[in-house]
Design a protein around this motif. Structure first.
Motif, mmCIF file in Angstrom:
data_model
loop_
_atom_site.group_PDB
_atom_site.id
_atom_site.type_symbol
_atom_site.label_atom_id
_atom_site.label_comp_id
_atom_site.label_asym_id
_atom_site.label_seq_id
_atom_site.Cartn_x
_atom_site.Cartn_y
_atom_site.Cartn_z
ATOM 1 N N MET A 46 73.429 56.434 41.818
ATOM 2 C CA MET A 46 73.332 55.034 42.257
ATOM 3 C C MET A 46 73.190 54.922 43.775
ATOM 4 O O MET A 46 72.527 54.021 44.282
ATOM 5 C CB MET A 46 74.582 54.264 41.820
ATOM 6 C CG MET A 46 74.635 53.990 40.339
ATOM 7 S SD MET A 46 76.100 53.020 39.908
ATOM 8 C CE MET A 46 75.646 52.470 38.261
ATOM 9 N N TYR A 58 77.972 47.599 40.463
ATOM 10 C CA TYR A 58 77.226 48.273 39.385
ATOM 11 C C TYR A 58 78.046 49.436 38.824
ATOM 12 O O TYR A 58 78.125 49.634 37.616
ATOM 13 C CB TYR A 58 75.884 48.808 39.913
ATOM 14 C CG TYR A 58 74.850 47.732 40.112
ATOM 15 C CD1 TYR A 58 73.961 47.384 39.093
ATOM 16 C CD2 TYR A 58 74.748 47.052 41.316
ATOM 17 C CE1 TYR A 58 73.003 46.400 39.269
ATOM 18 C CE2 TYR A 58 73.799 46.057 41.514
ATOM 19 C CZ TYR A 58 72.925 45.727 40.481
ATOM 20 O OH TYR A 58 71.992 44.747 40.662
ATOM 21 N N PHE A 62 79.212 49.786 35.015
ATOM 22 C CA PHE A 62 78.784 50.935 34.194
ATOM 23 C C PHE A 62 79.996 51.686 33.634
ATOM 24 O O PHE A 62 80.021 52.040 32.454
ATOM 25 C CB PHE A 62 77.919 51.901 35.025
ATOM 26 C CG PHE A 62 76.450 51.662 34.878
ATOM 27 C CD1 PHE A 62 75.864 50.522 35.406
ATOM 28 C CD2 PHE A 62 75.630 52.569 34.224
ATOM 29 C CE1 PHE A 62 74.498 50.284 35.279
ATOM 30 C CE2 PHE A 62 74.262 52.346 34.088
ATOM 31 C CZ PHE A 62 73.699 51.199 34.612
ATOM 32 N N VAL A 80 70.945 49.735 29.265
ATOM 33 C CA VAL A 80 71.183 50.409 30.555
ATOM 34 C C VAL A 80 70.226 49.854 31.614
ATOM 35 O O VAL A 80 70.622 49.577 32.751
ATOM 36 C CB VAL A 80 71.019 51.939 30.403
ATOM 37 C CG1 VAL A 80 71.135 52.639 31.755
ATOM 38 C CG2 VAL A 80 72.066 52.484 29.433
ATOM 39 N N TRP A 84 71.155 47.949 35.046
ATOM 40 C CA TRP A 84 70.695 48.518 36.311
ATOM 41 C C TRP A 84 69.874 47.496 37.112
ATOM 42 O O TRP A 84 69.687 47.634 38.321
ATOM 43 C CB TRP A 84 69.836 49.753 36.012
ATOM 44 C CG TRP A 84 69.506 50.584 37.207
ATOM 45 C CD1 TRP A 84 68.484 50.386 38.094
ATOM 46 C CD2 TRP A 84 70.205 51.757 37.674
ATOM 47 N NE1 TRP A 84 68.487 51.357 39.068
ATOM 48 C CE2 TRP A 84 69.538 52.218 38.828
ATOM 49 C CE3 TRP A 84 71.318 52.456 37.211
ATOM 50 C CZ2 TRP A 84 69.957 53.345 39.537
ATOM 51 C CZ3 TRP A 84 71.726 53.586 37.912
ATOM 52 C CH2 TRP A 84 71.050 54.012 39.057
ATOM 53 N N LEU A 87 69.153 47.009 41.124
ATOM 54 C CA LEU A 87 69.561 48.156 41.947
ATOM 55 C C LEU A 87 68.346 48.926 42.489
ATOM 56 O O LEU A 87 68.472 49.696 43.435
ATOM 57 C CB LEU A 87 70.456 49.084 41.106
ATOM 58 C CG LEU A 87 71.476 49.964 41.801
ATOM 59 C CD1 LEU A 87 72.320 49.196 42.814
ATOM 60 C CD2 LEU A 87 72.397 50.626 40.781
ATOM 61 N N TYR A 90 63.861 52.300 39.611
ATOM 62 C CA TYR A 90 64.273 52.235 38.209
ATOM 63 C C TYR A 90 64.102 53.543 37.442
ATOM 64 O O TYR A 90 64.681 53.711 36.374
ATOM 65 C CB TYR A 90 63.550 51.064 37.529
ATOM 66 C CG TYR A 90 63.990 49.773 38.170
ATOM 67 C CD1 TYR A 90 65.212 49.223 37.835
ATOM 68 C CD2 TYR A 90 63.245 49.169 39.174
ATOM 69 C CE1 TYR A 90 65.665 48.077 38.452
ATOM 70 C CE2 TYR A 90 63.693 48.021 39.808
ATOM 71 C CZ TYR A 90 64.903 47.483 39.443
ATOM 72 O OH TYR A 90 65.364 46.360 40.062
ATOM 73 N N ARG A 92 65.485 56.048 38.201
ATOM 74 C CA ARG A 92 66.843 56.602 38.182
ATOM 75 C C ARG A 92 67.571 56.200 36.893
ATOM 76 O O ARG A 92 68.308 56.993 36.310
ATOM 77 C CB ARG A 92 67.655 56.099 39.379
ATOM 78 C CG ARG A 92 67.156 56.599 40.713
ATOM 79 C CD ARG A 92 68.027 56.115 41.845
ATOM 80 N NE ARG A 92 68.023 54.669 42.009
ATOM 81 C CZ ARG A 92 68.848 54.003 42.812
ATOM 82 N NH1 ARG A 92 69.757 54.647 43.507
ATOM 83 N NH2 ARG A 92 68.767 52.699 42.926
ATOM 84 N N ALA A 93 67.397 54.952 36.486
ATOM 85 C CA ALA A 93 68.122 54.470 35.301
ATOM 86 C C ALA A 93 67.612 55.158 34.042
ATOM 87 O O ALA A 93 68.391 55.519 33.155
ATOM 88 C CB ALA A 93 67.964 52.962 35.184
ATOM 89 N N LEU A 96 68.929 58.555 33.981
ATOM 90 C CA LEU A 96 70.375 58.539 33.758
ATOM 91 C C LEU A 96 70.678 58.737 32.273
ATOM 92 O O LEU A 96 71.514 59.557 31.895
ATOM 93 C CB LEU A 96 70.892 57.168 34.207
ATOM 94 C CG LEU A 96 72.322 57.032 34.681
ATOM 95 C CD1 LEU A 96 72.578 57.879 35.906
ATOM 96 C CD2 LEU A 96 72.607 55.569 35.016
#
Ligand code: SF4
Length: 349
Positions: A46, A58, A62, A80, A84, A87, A90, A92-93, A96
């Motif tokens: 994050m 966030y 989470f 998810v 997210w 933030l 994306y 990254r999400a 994740l």
């Protein structure tokens, strides 16, 4: 100025950290020492390109919703993405969830302890692998982020320009690593950069390294890190469509997984390009039919590599096409809308 032994510098820093280390960060479940790898991993993903202040709500949401890696592995990806939203970055999400699934399914829910093993997981690059190794396991790794670069380029008056100075900083940092306390050292360096050795106004009087710092001795603390001349960001232009059918529902679409804002929900748009097209051309490029009008407002948004100017066209359609996601207006902000799409939505609220 004579060079002080790296170990003396480390001792000074750890002693300062013991007294002043930040206790307001929810991913630090103890003042120092080994930490929960799941929380370290989640926070480090994050925090990439994002401030602590933005990340904290966030992170809390989470960890309340998915308290461990197995819970996140079985989460619905759309949930998810929704959590997210706002933030940014994306990919990254998406990674994740993929990473949580690999850890849960192939590693019995346990994050590896070594950098090389961590690097095989989705979305984990060299920085995150080093951070997890050091902070979660106190293993021998020296994560180098923007704070660490700023502090060490000042301490040693490193003249190399980005990206060359990253490697030099890594070498200095590795020499200072204390046995069995790499994570405390990494967090101490990050804290020093965030709270004392700040970009514009370093508070050198509060710094444990004031008598060792070469940049301070030169009276040029803010000259480091040495930056390459900034490139101008280009401006791209495009159009977003607020397509409303007779019952007031508005058309949303899921963007392709690959590319900018991949996997996020948004309003249909034209391509964003440096050569603008006019509204007539924009409408002609779409498949809907119905009366339309151009809003007076332009949505402005800045991405990492470009500025965006987005015109907005409202369209009323009579037919009730079933493709796409038709969303009642009051529910639009509950979707996984990235910030730029929230700006479009705000024009209609
Ligand atoms: Fe940064 Fe000042 Fe400390 Fe040097 S003395 S590391 S410039 S805060």
């Amino acid at each position: 100025m004579s060079r002080t032994s790296p170990h003396i510098l480390t001792d000074k820093l750890l002693s300062w950290f013991g007294q002043t280390g930040r206790s307001d960060l929810p991913w630090r479940d103890a003042p120092y020492g080994a930490r929960d790898p799941y929380r370290v991993w989640l926070s480090e993903i994050m925090l990439q390109q994002t401030t602590c202040a933005a990340v904290i709500p966030y992170f809390n949401h989470f960890t309340a919703t998915w308290p461990d890696v197995k819970a996140l592995a079985s989460a619905d990806t759309d949930d998810v993405m929704r959590a997210w939203a706002g933030l940014g970055y994306y990919a990254r999400a998406r990674n994740l969830v993929k990473c949580a699934q690999v850890v849960a399914d192939e590693r019995q829910g346990v994050f590896p302890a070594h950098e090389q093993d961590l690097l095989t997981l989705p979305g984990i690059g060299p920085y995150t692998a080093a951070a997890i190794t050091a902070i979660a396991h106190q293993g021998p790794a020296a994560p180098v982020d923007g704070n660490v670069i700023r502090v060490l380029t000042r301490l040693y008056a490193i003249e190399d320009v980005m990206p060359a100075h990253k490697g030099v900083v890594g070498e200095y940092s590795a020499k200072m690593l204390p046995q069995g306390r790499s994570g405390d050292f990494a967090e101490a360096l990050m804290d020093l950069g965030a709270t004392v050795c700040k970009p514009k106004k370093p508070n050198c009087a509060a710094c444990p390294w004031i008598s060792n710092c070469q940049a301070y001795a030169q009276g040029r603390a803010t000259a480091y890190p040495v930056k390459a001349p900034k490139k101008e960001k280009p401006t791209r232009k495009g159009w977003a469509f607020w397509i409303e059918r007779a019952d007031g529902h508005v058309l949303l679409e899921r963007r392709p997984d690959k590319g900018l804002l991949g996997g996020m929900t948004g309003f249909p748009t034209t391509h964003w390009q440096t050569d603008a097209i006019d509204a007539e051309q924009a409408v002609a490029s779409q498949s809907f039919e119905g009366p339309w009008r151009v809003l007076d407002e332009i949505v402005l948004h800045t991405f990492t590599h470009f500025h965006l100017e987005l015109g907005v066209i409202k369209v009323s359609v009579d037919a009730m096409p079933t493709n796409g996601l038709w969303c009642p207006p009051h529910d639009i902000d509950n979707q996984a809308l990235p910030s730029v799409m929230k700006k479009v939505s705000a024009l209609f609220s």
